[in-house]
Design a protein around this motif. Structure first.
Motif, short mmCIF file in Angstrom:
data_model
loop_
_atom_site.label_atom_id
_atom_site.label_comp_id
_atom_site.label_asym_id
_atom_site.label_seq_id
_atom_site.Cartn_x
_atom_site.Cartn_y
_atom_site.Cartn_z
N ASN A 293 -34.56 -12.84 -36.16
CA ASN A 293 -36.25 -11.73 -35.54
C ASN A 293 -35.92 -10.56 -36.16
O ASN A 293 -37.04 -9.79 -36.18
CB ASN A 293 -36.60 -11.78 -34.37
N THR A 294 -34.46 -9.73 -36.29
CA THR A 294 -34.82 -8.18 -36.09
C THR A 294 -35.29 -7.95 -37.56
O THR A 294 -36.29 -7.06 -37.42
CB THR A 294 -33.68 -7.89 -36.74
N ASP A 296 -37.99 -9.70 -39.27
CA ASP A 296 -39.42 -9.93 -38.80
C ASP A 296 -39.88 -8.31 -38.21
O ASP A 296 -41.60 -8.61 -38.68
CB ASP A 296 -39.53 -11.07 -38.82
N LYS A 297 -39.42 -8.36 -37.34
CA LYS A 297 -40.18 -7.72 -36.03
C LYS A 297 -40.27 -6.52 -37.10
O LYS A 297 -40.49 -5.67 -36.72
CB LYS A 297 -39.16 -7.24 -34.93
N ASN A 298 -39.09 -5.88 -37.87
CA ASN A 298 -38.86 -4.25 -38.19
C ASN A 298 -40.46 -4.49 -39.53
O ASN A 298 -40.97 -3.89 -39.72
CB ASN A 298 -37.65 -4.46 -39.55
N GLU A 300 -42.69 -6.43 -39.01
CA GLU A 300 -44.33 -6.23 -37.78
C GLU A 300 -44.38 -4.97 -37.82
O GLU A 300 -45.53 -4.11 -37.87
CB GLU A 300 -43.90 -6.56 -36.69
N ASN A 301 -43.78 -4.35 -37.13
CA ASN A 301 -43.98 -2.86 -36.88
C ASN A 301 -43.71 -2.01 -38.50
O ASN A 301 -44.75 -1.00 -38.10
CB ASN A 301 -42.87 -2.16 -36.64
N GLN A 491 -49.49 -9.33 -41.95
CA GLN A 491 -48.59 -9.25 -40.74
C GLN A 491 -48.77 -10.14 -39.98
O GLN A 491 -48.07 -11.24 -39.10
CB GLN A 491 -50.07 -8.23 -39.96
N THR A 494 -46.16 -12.65 -40.63
CA THR A 494 -44.62 -12.08 -40.04
C THR A 494 -45.00 -12.61 -38.42
O THR A 494 -43.99 -12.85 -38.28
CB THR A 494 -44.79 -10.62 -40.82
N GLN A 495 -46.31 -12.57 -38.10
CA GLN A 495 -46.14 -12.90 -36.84
C GLN A 495 -45.62 -14.28 -37.16
O GLN A 495 -45.68 -14.70 -35.22
CB GLN A 495 -47.65 -12.65 -35.90
N VAL A 498 -42.03 -15.15 -36.76
CA VAL A 498 -41.59 -14.41 -35.44
C VAL A 498 -42.10 -15.57 -34.02
O VAL A 498 -40.93 -16.02 -33.18
CB VAL A 498 -42.14 -12.74 -34.75
#
Length: 830
Positions: A293-294, A296-298, A300-301, A491, A494-495, A498
């Motif tokens: 998830n790292t 995808d989290k990056n 998303e941010n 977005q 990506t969500q 995640v």
């Protein structure tokens, strides 16, 4: 070749073998083993007892549990390996599995588990002798330390239950140290000297505080069924625990499906291994999910940040458009070419999407340049589905980690460091090359779109300036809106990723306590090793003693080595003097002497003439005089006139057995002091006379080899059928060899387990060199042990229990013979 050379060589080899005994008498060795069976029985019993004590009180059982899991192959994260990085680890095939294996055995993963599970606290209990390791959950209470307080490690803390959830804390009588360990800094610190803390009774949840310890006891939430008289707690450093932990973990792959991993853990407690494996894999699943998830989290941010910026631009553009509508009153433009405007809008929307992708590529490129790959965003944000680029980034990340490890070992300018830097530059160049290719593609597409937009915008110049300003504002708003919508779409993607991401690790069979037996130590093997080792002790002692023993113990070997005829075998003399034949005529020993009497005819011719028989041996104590007396006795009893001459002038013996005065003897006669009839004595046997040695002369050799002695023997031939000469031992003096020249037969006495093998070499060589004629052996003092004999038919001087000899009335069958007879009786054999 020289004629006769072969015969000379053969003769030399034959001569060399004669008189040579085997270094090791295997037959006698087996006999000694059988006769010493009780030592082996004792060692076997002792070994069994020791192995039982070891197994019950000393052996620390080691248990093992297993866990199997499956690794899925659909990983798309930069942070997991793939087939393109085989060259880094030097391995092929299941790289996801290899990566997971390294993670399971890594210090960081196991250090996390040590701290998470408090594995640096060791639980055990001790009985009268043996100390047994416990699982944490076998203890009724847990130890909770104050990590901010320095603690003494490798220091036994004993808890003794005192009832009502109270425990007495007993510390060792010595071993306090001022060097204490900090679980915060994971290092040692020094404190001031202090006295040994006193024993103290504390309750559950009550803090125990001393200069070197601070802890409390927490009740185990799970009820325990084990009644413990004491609980021993020992703290270890984190580093010690991690090192010992990693050495007990094993990771293997299924031979048929290499994506199935089998993890094993060994330890002193089965429950402890089970809990560790399940917790370890559970934490690994969480870590893998975080890794996946790292990115995808990056991403998303990154999208949230860009959406915020685009939103501001969109609001600004909307404000401009609204101002034109309000101030200029432009709500609609007559005669607009709606089709052309729609085409322009579509082209500008595509251009906005391409610009968004280029911006994402810029972020990826900047991340690669910064070497901080943990901030990497997904390639999906740049509209790219490129496995090779992901592989390149994974490769680069693995190389960075490898270089970090190598930097702890090698210097910056060393060859390994130069090589890893070369690989990093190469991987970075490959990733930048892929990005440049996408840059080129996107820029070419934007240029194409710009040309199309320019073509579609030709008719717009015909509009009045007011309308053109409105159309430009509307186009700007639409383009920003398209960019905003594109970011929103990415977005949402990506969500969703995640939310739907799962760990690529699936547990097939968790670790369980199924009552598995210990894997070590191998108690059975240890038992057999101890018993076998102790059995080897008497075997080794007997073997060494046999190898070092140079005494004659085997008649068969004696005859093979000397090749001298055997006249008879004499058993052990149990009589209190040497007159066995005379006083025990029905004994087996007496019968053996009669056998020798019968065999003597093979050493001399039966021509009716008087015969001289000489007896000698290697050294004193071999029974030469005893044999002489009894051979003379059986000859006298057979009706032959016999005289026994005591010519061992240095050590007179014969007179004592016959109770004869030794005042005058052969030595007196040879010196001319007395006449012959003065030295000849009568015995109880009418046909047996004895001439004793007399006083010991100063020159015995000269007397024995004098002409007077030779004439003395010749004179005796005129009066006696047999002249028995008891001569000195040949191993000590040379007298007997001179006397043998005048003897019709010579008897060499060998004593069982007394005569040394090397002593027979001289007489053997002289016999085979024909320096000694008509020589025979008598084997003296032989004893049959445990019913084993040789079967030569010469008489053994030993009763067999058949009532034939006097000693058979006291005969007892040997143990092995009794066992053999009983076995035969059981199976109906006679």
């Amino acid at each position: 070749m020289i004629p006769g050379k072969e015969n000379l060589k053969s003769a030399a080899e034959s001569t060399e073998k004669i008189g040579s005994f085997a270094f090791f008498d295997f037959e006698n060795f087996i006999r000694r083993i059988i006769s010493n069976w009780y030592w082996f029985a004792l060692m076997a019993a002792l070994g069994y007892g020791i192995s039982w004590m070891y197994s019950k009180y000393y052996a620390q059982r080691i248990y093992a549990s297993n866990l199997s899991l499956s690794i899925s192959n659909n990983t798309a994260s930069y942070f997991t390996p793939n087939q393109s990085i085989n060259f880094i680890w030097g391995q092929n095939g299941n790289q996801d599995g290899i990566y997971l294996k390294k993670m399971l055995l890594s210090r960081s993963h196991n250090e996390y588990l040590v701290k998470q599970l408090d594995l640096f606290i060791n639980y055990s209990t001790k009985g009268l002798i043996k100390q047994t390791y416990l699982d944490k959950y076998d203890s009724p209470v847990f130890l909770e330390i104050d990590k901010s307080h320095p603690q003494q490690v490798n220091y036994a803390i004993t808890l003794i239950p005192r009832g009502a959830s109270r425990y007495e804390v007993v510390l060792p009588n010595e071993g306090e140290t001022t060097s204490l360990y900090s679980y915060v800094t994971e290092g040692f610190t020094n404190i001031r000297p202090y006295s040994r803390p006193a024993n103290k009774i504390i309750s559950v949840n009550e803090w125990y505080v001393s200069p070197n310890l601070k802890f409390r006891l927490v009740k185990n939430p799970q009820p325990t069924t084990i009644e413990l008289e004491n609980i021993i707690l020992t703290l270890s450093t984190v580093n010690q625990t991690v090192n010992s932990l990693v050495s007990t973990i094993g990771v293997d792959f299924d031979k048929e499906i290499n994506t199935i991993m089998i993890i094993s853990k060994s330890g002193y407690n089965l429950n402890g291994t089970v809990n560790f494996l399940n917790t370890s894999v559970d934490e690994l699943q969480k870590k893998r999910l975080i890794d996946r998830n790292t990115v995808d989290k990056n991403t998303e941010n990154y999208l949230v940040d860009n959406l915020s910026k685009i939103r501001k631009k969109l609001d600004s553009s909307a404000a401009v458009l609204n101002h034109l509508k309000v101030s200029e009153g432009l709500y609609d433009i007559k005669d607009r070419d709606e089709k052309a405007l729609m085409r322009i809008k579509d082209l500008e929307s595509k251009k906005a999407d391409l610009i968004t992708k280029i911006n994402s590529l810029n972020s990826i490129k900047n991340t690669l340049s910064s070497q901080n790959l943990d901030r990497m965003i997904s390639m999906n944000a740049a509209g790219i589905e490129d496995g090779s680029f992901s592989a390149t980034v994974s490769e680069l990340r693995a190389l960075y980690l490898k270089r970090r490890e190598m930097a702890l070992i090698y210097t910056p300018n060393s060859e390994p460091m130069r090589e890893i830097n070369r690989l990093i530059n190469e991987a970075r160049g490959n990733s930048n090359g892929s990005i440049r290719n996408y840059y080129t593609t996107y820029l070419n597409e934007i240029s194409k779109i710009d040309r199309l937009i320019t073509g579609e915008s030709v008719d717009l110049v015909t509009y009045p300036e007011k309308e053109r300003r409105y159309l430009d504002a509307e186009r700007g708003y639409n383009m920003i809106e398209a960019t905003y919508n594109s970011l929103l779409s990415k977005q949402n993607e990506t969500q969703i990723r995640v939310a739907t991401n799962k760990s690529d690790i699936t547990v097939i069979d968790p670790a369980k306590n199924l009552g598995q037996g210990p894997i070590a130590p191998d108690v059975q093997k240890t038992k057999y090793s101890i018993i076998g080792g102790l059995l080897l002790l008497p075997l080794l002692v007997l073997g060494i003693s046999e190898a070092l023993d140079s005494r004659i113990r085997n008649i068969k070997e004696l005859l093979q080595a000397t090749k001298i005829p055997l006249l008879g075998v004499i058993g052990k003399n149990s009589h209190d003097n040497n007159l066995t034949v005379l006083e025990q005529p029905r004994s087996s020993v007496s019968e053996a002497f009669r056998g020798i009497r019968a065999n003597l005819r093979f050493l001399h011719k039966e021509d009716g003439k008087s015969k001289v028989i000489l007896l000698t041996s290697s050294v004193g104590g071999e029974g030469k005089t005893y044999i002489s007396i009894n051979i003379a006795s059986v000859l006298g009893l057979s009706g032959r006139k016999t005289i026994l001459l005591g010519m061992d002038l240095r050590k007179p013996k014969i007179f004592g057995d016959f109770k004869i005065d030794n005042k005058y003897g052969i030595s007196n006669y040879l010196t001319g002091e007395v006449e012959m009839d003065k030295i000849i004595n009568q015995t109880k046997i009418p046909n047996l006379h004895v001439a004793t040695s007399g006083p010991i002369p100063p020159n015995p050799s000269e007397l024995l080899m004098s002409d007077r002695n030779i004439k003395f023997i010749e004179e005796l031939k005129n009066h006696y059928d047999f002249i028995i000469i008891d001569s000195p031992p040949v191993g000590l003096v040379a007298d007997p060899f001179e006397l043998m020249k005048y003897a019709d037969a010579s008897i060499y006495v060998v004593r069982h387990e007394y005569t040394e093998k090397y002593m027979l070499k001289m007489i053997t060589e002289k016999y085979h060199n024909h320096e000694v004629q008509n020589l025979g052996l008598v084997y003296n003092d032989f004893q049959l042990k445990q019913g084993y004999g040789y079967g030569y038919g010469y008489g053994y001087g030993y009763g067999y229990g058949y009532g034939y000899f006097d000693e058979d009335k006291n005969y007892q069958e040997p143990t092995l013979i009794r066992i053999r007879n009983k076995v035969r009786k059981i199976f109906g054999r006679t």
